[in-house]
Design an enzyme around this catalytic site. Structure first.
Site, PDB file in Angstrom:
ATOM      1  N   CYS A   2       0.963  -1.072   0.015  1.00 16.39           N
ATOM      2  CA  CYS A   2       0.117  -0.152   0.071  1.00 16.39           C
ATOM      3  C   CYS A   2       0.826   1.117  -0.010  1.00 16.39           C
ATOM      4  O   CYS A   2       2.094   1.071   0.227  1.00 16.39           O
ATOM      5  CB  CYS A   2      -0.883   0.136   1.283  1.00 16.39           C
ATOM      6  N   GLY A  28      -0.683   0.669  -5.127  1.00 16.38           N
ATOM      7  CA  GLY A  28      -2.079   0.092  -4.843  1.00 16.38           C
ATOM      8  C   GLY A  28      -3.049   0.764  -5.564  1.00 16.38           C
ATOM      9  O   GLY A  28      -3.100   2.068  -5.830  1.00 16.38           O
ATOM     10  N   ASN A 102       0.596   0.494   5.935  1.00 19.26           N
ATOM     11  CA  ASN A 102       1.185  -0.255   4.788  1.00 19.26           C
ATOM     12  C   ASN A 102       1.873  -1.294   5.449  1.00 19.26           C
ATOM     13  O   ASN A 102       2.878  -1.105   6.259  1.00 19.26           O
ATOM     14  CB  ASN A 102       2.200   0.568   4.026  1.00 19.26           C
ATOM     15  N   GLY A 103       1.409  -2.415   5.033  1.00 19.52           N
ATOM     16  CA  GLY A 103       2.218  -3.720   5.885  1.00 19.52           C
ATOM     17  C   GLY A 103       1.096  -5.023   6.142  1.00 19.52           C
ATOM     18  O   GLY A 103       0.071  -4.748   5.649  1.00 19.52           O
ATOM     19  N   CYS A 238      12.447  -4.759   3.175  1.00 14.58           N
ATOM     20  CA  CYS A 238      11.816  -5.683   2.274  1.00 14.58           C
ATOM     21  C   CYS A 238      12.856  -5.829   0.966  1.00 14.58           C
ATOM     22  O   CYS A 238      12.614  -4.652   0.162  1.00 14.58           O
ATOM     23  CB  CYS A 238      10.106  -5.298   1.936  1.00 14.58           C
ATOM     24  N   TYR A 244      10.901  -5.337  -7.156  1.00 12.37           N
ATOM     25  CA  TYR A 244       9.715  -5.087  -8.167  1.00 12.37           C
ATOM     26  C   TYR A 244       9.001  -3.905  -7.774  1.00 12.37           C
ATOM     27  O   TYR A 244       8.551  -3.182  -8.460  1.00 12.37           O
ATOM     28  CB  TYR A 244       9.013  -6.277  -8.002  1.00 12.37           C
ATOM     29  N   SER A 285       8.752  -3.025 -15.428  1.00 11.52           N
ATOM     30  CA  SER A 285       9.604  -3.608 -14.310  1.00 11.52           C
ATOM     31  C   SER A 285      11.051  -4.045 -14.818  1.00 11.52           C
ATOM     32  O   SER A 285      11.950  -3.802 -14.039  1.00 11.52           O
ATOM     33  CB  SER A 285       8.946  -4.518 -13.546  1.00 11.52           C
ATOM     34  N   ASP A 347      13.576  -9.825 -17.028  1.00  8.98           N
ATOM     35  CA  ASP A 347      12.488  -9.416 -16.139  1.00  8.98           C
ATOM     36  C   ASP A 347      12.834  -9.217 -14.634  1.00  8.98           C
ATOM     37  O   ASP A 347      13.774  -9.942 -14.152  1.00  8.98           O
ATOM     38  CB  ASP A 347      11.365 -10.248 -16.278  1.00  8.98           C
ATOM     39  N   ASP A 348      11.995  -8.817 -13.717  1.00  7.84           N
ATOM     40  CA  ASP A 348      12.249  -8.589 -12.264  1.00  7.84           C
ATOM     41  C   ASP A 348      12.308  -9.898 -11.669  1.00  7.84           C
ATOM     42  O   ASP A 348      12.940 -10.162 -10.738  1.00  7.84           O
ATOM     43  CB  ASP A 348      11.387  -7.575 -11.856  1.00  7.84           C
ATOM     44  N   CYS A 384       5.039 -14.689   1.085  1.00  9.00           N
ATOM     45  CA  CYS A 384       5.288 -13.322   1.989  1.00  9.00           C
ATOM     46  C   CYS A 384       3.965 -13.221   2.900  1.00  9.00           C
ATOM     47  O   CYS A 384       3.021 -13.125   2.499  1.00  9.00           O
ATOM     48  CB  CYS A 384       5.330 -12.157   1.007  1.00  9.00           C
ATOM     49  N   CYS A 435      14.975  -8.358   4.695  1.00 14.73           N
ATOM     50  CA  CYS A 435      14.068  -9.607   4.906  1.00 14.73           C
ATOM     51  C   CYS A 435      13.965 -10.347   3.350  1.00 14.73           C
ATOM     52  O   CYS A 435      13.656  -9.980   2.269  1.00 14.73           O
ATOM     53  CB  CYS A 435      12.446  -8.890   4.853  1.00 14.73           C
ATOM     54  N   CYS A 438      10.741 -14.481   1.345  1.00 19.42           N
ATOM     55  CA  CYS A 438      10.065 -15.214   0.017  1.00 19.42           C
ATOM     56  C   CYS A 438      11.315 -15.963  -0.790  1.00 19.42           C
ATOM     57  O   CYS A 438      11.078 -16.795  -1.624  1.00 19.42           O
ATOM     58  CB  CYS A 438       9.579 -14.062  -0.713  1.00 19.42           C
TER      59      CYS A 438
HETATM   60  P1  AMP Z   1       3.886 -14.403 -12.867  1.00 18.14           P
HETATM   61  O1  AMP Z   1       5.131 -15.024 -12.580  1.00 18.14           O
HETATM   62  O2  AMP Z   1       2.834 -14.572 -13.854  1.00 18.14           O
HETATM   63  O3  AMP Z   1       3.177 -14.406 -11.375  1.00 18.14           O
HETATM   64  O4  AMP Z   1       4.131 -12.738 -12.701  1.00 18.14           O
HETATM   65  C1  AMP Z   1       5.382 -12.217 -12.269  1.00 18.14           C
HETATM   66  C2  AMP Z   1       5.347 -10.716 -13.072  1.00 18.14           C
HETATM   67  O5  AMP Z   1       4.402  -9.954 -12.077  1.00 18.14           O
HETATM   68  C3  AMP Z   1       6.849 -10.315 -12.407  1.00 18.14           C
HETATM   69  O6  AMP Z   1       7.498 -10.303 -13.377  1.00 18.14           O
HETATM   70  C4  AMP Z   1       6.437  -9.052 -11.942  1.00 18.14           C
HETATM   71  O7  AMP Z   1       6.714  -7.715 -12.929  1.00 18.14           O
HETATM   72  C5  AMP Z   1       4.981  -8.934 -11.439  1.00 18.14           C
HETATM   73  N1  AMP Z   1       4.831  -9.262  -9.957  1.00 18.14           N
HETATM   74  C6  AMP Z   1       5.771  -9.709  -9.228  1.00 18.14           C
HETATM   75  N2  AMP Z   1       5.141  -9.999  -8.003  1.00 18.14           N
HETATM   76  C7  AMP Z   1       3.865  -9.274  -8.106  1.00 18.14           C
HETATM   77  C8  AMP Z   1       2.869  -9.045  -6.814  1.00 18.14           C
HETATM   78  N3  AMP Z   1       3.101  -9.454  -5.757  1.00 18.14           N
HETATM   79  N4  AMP Z   1       1.777  -8.378  -7.408  1.00 18.14           N
HETATM   80  C9  AMP Z   1       1.645  -8.065  -8.731  1.00 18.14           C
HETATM   81  N5  AMP Z   1       2.503  -8.466  -9.724  1.00 18.14           N
HETATM   82  C10 AMP Z   1       3.599  -8.762  -9.233  1.00 18.14           C
END
Ligand code: AMP
Length: 478
Positions: A2, A28, A102-103, A238, A244, A285, A347-348, A384, A435, A438
């Site tokens: 949030c 959010g 937030n948390g 975190c 991300y 991202s 990707d992240d 998480c 932390c 995950c």
């Molecule tokens: P997926 O592997 O389909 O669950 O999607 C992962 C992608 O969603 C990642 O590359 C992030 O860009 C994005 N993402 C990661 N964590 C979250 C999250 N907690 N909520 C929404 N999007 C996320």
């Protein structure tokens, strides 16, 4: 997940709060709300929807006063129901208290049961209402809000960056491990506390510093004071904020998030060099990661995917076919940049794996010869409990699977994740201050049925004014 903000400013706060929430919208999209105080009245406007949908100039003009707090919500604890929209307001012995958080607390059930046993009625399913009730209860026996927050923090287990408006004073406090971010900025005629520094930038303010873990900040018309309520033998920022969640232009606990992601991109190449024609980010991202990867490898940064920035919130689509079409509207391939190319796709994170699988398919359909997926976080293997919306272990693609099985499942030519060691080095504050629940399954707070790492928190008996942090609006007070 949030976003929170609190502002005291002699020039009025509703518009600054609105702009700050706009800057925090990525934290959010479910709902937004603002509470302000003027004279003897607490004003609140809040609703489900994006910041721009919830407020207009009339609703903002109606939010009077020089002190206020705001919130954007991404639902974790509590379902997506209108009564869970924050801030929450409490009226107690002639005082108005508004609170936003937030948390995620991990002892919500115990606390709730205890308070319900005493006859307390709850209107929502959120942690924030519990925090508000504990503070109100503590105010009965405390001489000050500082004492009440001390009593409250002793009871809370989990992550909490919180802003509260008690009549015309803003309070902000951060959990003893600093799991969720919170920082302080100076405005022309006052102060702001916000989840991320981008909210301070949006108001043309000056970044002062982060709120320390365990610290309580008080802002009123005469300035800002600080009280260190709790100290711990470690921090637990975190790690996923860096990977991300935070905006890349935020400076978080001393580190520019963009720099972290760029360094991760560089390390992804160093750990596993591959010959390729393009370094292609998954937007948005993956962009900073791909910039670092391209810089280190010499492989040109070329976008092979374009995101439609005007799509707003995900369409609610009743059928699978319509949902798939919506994905194509959101993300499209730049075919000319992919056809017959060896693509490094960056990707992240990979959480469930559905996004990666879909994107790999799209890139292959666009004619790419090879797709080397590089991921900016290590495999996410555990849920998480502290505020990031993550699925259960069974839904996490990397939980209990070797990297090769994940590669096969998403359909990439090769797959490499950053190592935890490299990620920690890229962030630069040491694993003991992060932390990593995950990624390791070991959490910095006690959680039933999970492993926890050693962590000691001391609460100050009574309040103790900390040294450096007393400011007066406009200039530092000594
Ligand atoms: P997926 O592997 O389909 O669950 O999607 C992962 C992608 O969603 C990642 O590359 C992030 O860009 C994005 N993402 C990661 N964590 C979250 C999250 N907690 N909520 C929404 N999007 C996320």
């Amino acid at each position: 997940m949030c976003g929170i903000v609190g502002i005291v400013d002699a020039g009025g706060v509703s518009f600054p709060l609105y702009y700050a929430l706009y800057a925090l919208q990525h934290r959010g999209q479910e709902s937004a709300g603002i509470s302000t105080f003027e004279g003897t009245t607490l004003y609140t406007h809040k609703a489900q929807g994006l910041v721009a949908e919830v407020f207009n100039s009339q609703t903002l003009q109606d939010l009077q006063g020089n002190a206020g707090i705001g919130h954007v919500r991404y639902p974790t604890t509590g379902s997506k129901v209108p009564e869970n929209v924050q801030p929450f307001n409490f009226r107690y012995r002639g005082l108005d208290l508004a609170i936003a958080h937030n948390g995620n607390l991990v002892n919500t059930a115990e606390l709730r049961e205890e308070y319900e046993h005493r006859g307390q009625i709850f209107c929502t399913t959120t942690d924030t209402e519990i925090i508000g009730n504990i503070i109100a209860d503590a105010l009965r026996t405390s001489k000050s809000m500082e004492d009440a927050v001390l009593l409250c923090m002793r009871r809370l287990r989990g992550s909490y960056a919180t802003v509260a408006l008690l009549n015309n004073t803003v309070y902000a406090f951060r959990d003893p491990l600093g799991i969720k971010p919170l920082c302080i900025g100076k405005l022309d005629n006052g102060y702001i506390v916000a989840s991320e520094s981008v909210a301070i930038d949006a108001l043309d303010g000056t970044f002062v510093r982060d709120v320390r873990p365990g610290e309580l900040i008080r802002i009123d018309e005469s300035g800002l004071t600080s009280t260190q309520i709790a100290t711990a033998n470690r921090k637990a920022y975190c790690i996923f904020e860096y990977v991300y969640f935070a905006r890349a232009d935020s400076v978080m606990d001393g580190t520019l998030v963009y720099d972290v992601r760029r360094r991760i991109g560089q390390k992804l190449y160093d750990a596993n060099p591959v010959e390729a024609d393009t370094a292609c980010p998954v937007p948005d991202s993956g962009i900073a990661y791909a910039a670092g990867y391209a810089e280190q490898s010499g492989i040109p940064f070329i976008e092979g995917l374009m995101k439609n920035r005007y799509m707003g919130r995900t369409f609610i689509m009743p059928t699978q076919q319509q949902r798939e079409r919506a994905v194509r509207i959101k993300l499209n391939t730049v075919r000319g940049n992919l056809k017959d190319k060896r693509v490094v796709l960056i990707d992240d994170s990979v959480v469930r794996g559905t996004t990666s699988r879909r994107i790999v398919n799209m890139i292959r359909d666009a004619g790419a010869e090879e797709i080397h997926l590089r991921v900016g976080s290590p495999p996410i293997i555990a849920p998480c409990y502290l505020g990031v919306d993550m699925p259960t272990r069974t839904e996490l693609i990397a939980s209990g699977k070797e990297v090769e099985a994940v590669r096969e499942s998403v359909g990439a030519t090769s797959l490499t994740y950053i190592s935890l060691e490299d990620l920690v080095e890229a962030i630069g504050c040491g694993e003991q201050n992060l932390c990593t629940g995950c990624l390791t399954g070991c959490y910095p707070v006690e959680i039933n049925g999970e492993k926890s790492c050693h962590c000691v928190v001391d609460y100050v008996a009574g309040t103790h004014q900390s040294d450096l942090s007393t400011f007066k609006a406009g200039k530092e007070r000594t």
